[in-house]
Design an enzyme around this catalytic site. Structure first.
Site, mmCIF file in Angstrom:
data_model
loop_
_atom_site.group_PDB
_atom_site.id
_atom_site.type_symbol
_atom_site.label_atom_id
_atom_site.label_comp_id
_atom_site.label_asym_id
_atom_site.label_seq_id
_atom_site.Cartn_x
_atom_site.Cartn_y
_atom_site.Cartn_z
ATOM 1 N N GLU A 187 0.845 -1.209 0.000
ATOM 2 C CA GLU A 187 0.000 0.000 0.000
ATOM 3 C C GLU A 187 0.878 1.255 0.000
ATOM 4 O O GLU A 187 0.648 2.181 0.774
ATOM 5 C CB GLU A 187 -0.945 0.009 1.208
ATOM 6 C CG GLU A 187 -2.010 -1.063 1.162
ATOM 7 C CD GLU A 187 -2.989 -0.981 2.352
ATOM 8 O OE1 GLU A 187 -2.676 -0.306 3.347
ATOM 9 O OE2 GLU A 187 -4.052 -1.605 2.268
ATOM 10 N N GLU A 267 -6.568 -7.892 -0.813
ATOM 11 C CA GLU A 267 -7.033 -7.930 0.580
ATOM 12 C C GLU A 267 -8.530 -7.696 0.582
ATOM 13 O O GLU A 267 -8.999 -6.552 0.551
ATOM 14 C CB GLU A 267 -6.359 -6.836 1.441
ATOM 15 C CG GLU A 267 -4.897 -7.032 1.710
ATOM 16 C CD GLU A 267 -4.328 -5.999 2.705
ATOM 17 O OE1 GLU A 267 -5.100 -5.184 3.250
ATOM 18 O OE2 GLU A 267 -3.109 -6.016 2.917
#
Ligand SMILES: *[C@@H]1O[C@H](CO)[C@@H](O)[C@H](O)[C@H]1NC(C)=O
Ligand SMILES: *[C@@H]1O[C@H](CO)[C@@H](O)[C@H](O)[C@H]1NC(C)=O
Ligand SMILES: *[C@@H]1O[C@H](CO)[C@@H](O)[C@H](O)[C@H]1NC(C)=O
Ligand SMILES: *[C@@H]1O[C@H](CO)[C@@H](O)[C@H](O)[C@H]1NC(C)=O
Ligand SMILES: *[C@@H]1O[C@H](CO)[C@@H](O)[C@H](O)[C@H]1NC(C)=O
Length: 654
Positions: A187, A267
């Site tokens: 991320e 995710e």
């Protein structure tokens, strides 16, 4: 049944290599992105993964196989795991890859069970793990810019990856192993630095160790804002998002970065994390099943985060910003509970997967039994200050102004800061941390009487009284380093000066405490009652001990259990020297701590050691801890959701 068979399967590297060599005699193994057909290709065939996250660092090694088989039996064909750098390199150049840290054994198990692996080696991982997996010793350089081209940071990353990636290489799919894809960073688009040179450097570094063939990828939130700084040429861009939103809109964001290739949600949130002081997160099975179905229906690849959360044993939990630490349990409301139990969500997910792929036949390994060992009487041992000489292995350090944990060469746990009152404080005088520099909680006493608690962002002043020269003790607890956002350079201890009235306190003596080592070596003695007038509302931070015997004549003991500390306030628990984690039932939501059977003994009494920081329930009566058979993760808390990490809103989508 399959899992019984697997139980007797020898799992040695030699065997594993032979197995793969035999399979390799046929077609060469390959795994790649097909940009024409928008899919992955495994050995030339179209391939889609349905994966689940499991962090080996949060599960005792003896349970890895059980959890992996349960994942396999749910119909998953892959797992995803993070590698926490700080778990494997506790101090510079010292590596640890054995026991619960035996990454290669974990990879071999996955492969032998029939699961592919999506590997996320960082270097930064977030993961609600201390400092997002980065070693705290990186902060030895005070102004280091983590996750950037900072030369000192890069130098350490290069050394670590130079150790880790060659170890991983034989486990790549094309080399006969289970690893199909490898994530670079994590991320990164959510981080302020937006340093493309850093991502380029990592890309080159990973390629140089792993070769040109392996699929490298990135993961970011499903918004252009995230993908802008998180994705880069040469790394396949994927997104992450939870249930309940617009699946096709989320994938539109991925399509912006990757016009062609497989759709991937790296995710897909099956639940959510907790923070001390906020209610336990719960996400309904129905909404998870519905969105999972939508993702699978459009042919996308998915990783369920988490499939099993596990436990932040010892001090491994992270924290979010503004400072809010995560508790010991990382149950996550995942389809397998913290203890690996099958839940309704597990079966709901399995039903969805069944519609898309043939799932394995045979029995699912059952939920492991739990045992209520009952009440254990605890007796008081020394206070921290009584035991100071035994606890401070390296001896005290003196300095004019307070030093941080890292300056004192301490990573986790507790440091005692001691000085004396410079002036008479006949009336209540504010002892303050004007710059909010208590990281993260401090138990303050004057001449052996507890006068209050300072807490980062919450309580920056306590009043003290006393004569000039009175001893002032400030025991500072590191409650876990921030793992997300721009504040991950999270120094611990007293990171700025304390003031008393108008005076800046100086001439400190600091004791780095080796509490885990002292507990393990049985160095703590019973207390000799001092009859010090206990008028304070809180007592001094002190140790307590008790023991219990596993009953005879009951088959299959020891079994897992949960420890509950009724009326205790806040502290840390060890069982047979194993650091089970932090308890804080007065803040919640977690009340019980998971105690895995593998740390218990049938050969000798099991020793429970508690460090209670605020007030044990034994000043007036006997105090106990209890071992019960069901977890309590959901006590009512005052919802202080200021620290709940904001994730993605619809506005973030295209
Ligand atoms: C979901 O997003 C897509 C754009 O990708 C849009 O066309 C569709 O109308 C949205 N669906 C809903 C229910 O909002
Ligand atoms: C400290 O004492 C002063 C004077 O008694 C009082 O006004 C103040 O509220 C106290 N502060 C704290 C933090 O207890
Ligand atoms: C504490 O105050 C002194 C004197 O003002 C200053 O030199 C020092 O940098 C301060 N220390 C910290 C950690 O802020
Ligand atoms: C601190 O200093 C101010 C002004 O310099 C003074 O008015 C105040 O009384 C002092 N406070 C204490 C607690 O000494
Ligand atoms: C618990 O402590 C006692 C006394 O030190 C020791 O004899 C015993 O072996 C310990 N139990 C375990 C399981 O280590």
């Amino acid at each position: 049944p399959l899992w019984l068979f697997l139980r007797v399967l020898p799992l040695f590297p030699m065997h594993f290599l032979l197995l793969s060599q035999i399979e390799d005699l046929g077609t060469p193994r390959s795994f790649s992105v097909d940009y024409r057909k928008d899919c992955f290709r495994k050995d030339g065939e179209e391939f889609r993964y349905i994966s689940g996250s499991i962090h080996y660092s949060r599960i005792p090694r003896v349970y890895w196989k059980d959890r992996l088989i349960k994942m396999y039996m749910a119909g998953l064909n892959a797992i995803q795991t993070y590698i926490p750098w700080n778990y494997h390199e506790p101090s510079p150049g010292q590596y640890s890859f054995s026991g619960d840290r035996d990454l290669e054994y974990f990879l071999q198990l996955a492969r032998d069970i029939g699961l592919l692996v999506i590997l996320r080696p960082g270097p930064y991982i977030c993961a609600e793990w201390d400092m997002g997996g980065l070693p705290a010793w990186l902060l030895n350089k005070k102004d280091i810019v983590l996750r950037s081209s900072d030369a000192d940071y890069i130098n350490e990353v290069d050394k670590w990856m130079g150790k880790l990636l060659p170890m991983i290489k034989p486990y790549l799919y094309q080399n006969g192993g289970p690893i199909i894809t490898v994530q670079v960073e994590n991320e990164y688009g959510s981080y302020f630095a937006c340093d493309y040179n850093y991502l380029r450097h990592l890309t080159k570094l990973f390629r140089s160790h792993l070769g040109d063939e392996v699929v490298l990828f990135t993961t970011d939130g499903p918004g252009l804002g995230y993908l802008k700084c998180g994705s880069i040429q040469g790394l396949y861009a994927t997104v992450d998002f939870g249930p309940g939103g617009n699946v096709s809109a989320a994938f539109d964001a991925q399509r912006y970065a990757e016009p062609h290739g497989p759709l991937v949600n790296s995710e897909f949130y099956t639940g959510w994390l907790d923070h001390w002081g906020s209610p336990h997160s719960v996400v309904s099975s129905a909404i998870v099943a519905k969105s999972l179905n939508e993702i699978l229906a459009i042919g996308a690849n998915v990783n369920l985060y988490m499939f099993i959360g596990g436990t932040n044993f010892a001090y491994w939990n992270g924290a979010n910003s503004p400072y809010g630490a995560q508790p010991t349990s990382y149950d996550y409301d995942a389809p397998l509970s913290e203890a690996g139990d099958l839940t309704e969500k597990y079966f709901a997910i399995r039903e969805v997967i069944k519609m898309y792929r043939k799932i394995p036949e045979g029995p699912i390994p059952p939920t492991t039994p739990k045992y209520a060992y009952g009440t254990v009487v605890m007796k008081k041992l020394q206070t921290i200050s009584d035991a100071l000489e035994k606890l401070s292995f390296s001896g005290p350090v003196k300095s004019m102004y307070p030093q941080t944990f890292i300056e004192l060469n301490q990573v986790f746990g507790y440091v005692l800061y001691r000085t004396s009152l410079p002036v008479d404080c006949n009336t209540p005088t504010p002892l303050s941390s004007p710059l909010n520099g208590v990281h993260d909680r401090a138990y303050v006493s004057v001449d052996g009487v507890n006068v209050g608690i300072l807490e980062r962002n919450k309580v920056i002043t306590v009043n003290v009284t006393g004569k000039a020269g009175s001893q002032l003790d400030v025991l500072v607890e590191n409650m876990g380093r921030i793992n997300y956002g721009k504040n991950i350079n999270d120094f611990k201890g007293l990171v700025s000066n304390l003031t008393l009235g108008n005076n800046t306190l100086h001439d400190w003596i600091m004791y780095s405490l080796s509490i885990d080592e002292a507990v393990n070596q049985g160095l703590l003695d019973e207390t000799t009652p001092t009859n010090a007038a206990q008028t304070a509302a809180l007592s001094l931070p002190a140790f307590y001990a008790g023991s219990f015997i596993i009953p005879d004549g009951i088959p299959d003991l020891p079994q897992d259990t949960y420890i509950k500390l009724p009326q205790w306030r806040k502290g840390q628990v060890w069982i047979n020297g194993f650091n089970v984690g932090r308890y804080w039932p007065t803040r919640g939501p977690q009340v019980t701590l998971f105690v895995p059977a593998n740390i218990l003994s049938t050969a000798a009494p099991n020793n429970v050691t508690v460090l209670e920081l605020e007030e044990a329930p034994c000043s007036t009566e006997q105090c106990n801890v209890e071992f019960i058979a069901t977890p309590i993760l959901t006590t009512t808390v005052q919802s202080v959701c200021e620290m709940c990490r904001r994730r993605f809103k619809e506005d973030d989508f295209l």
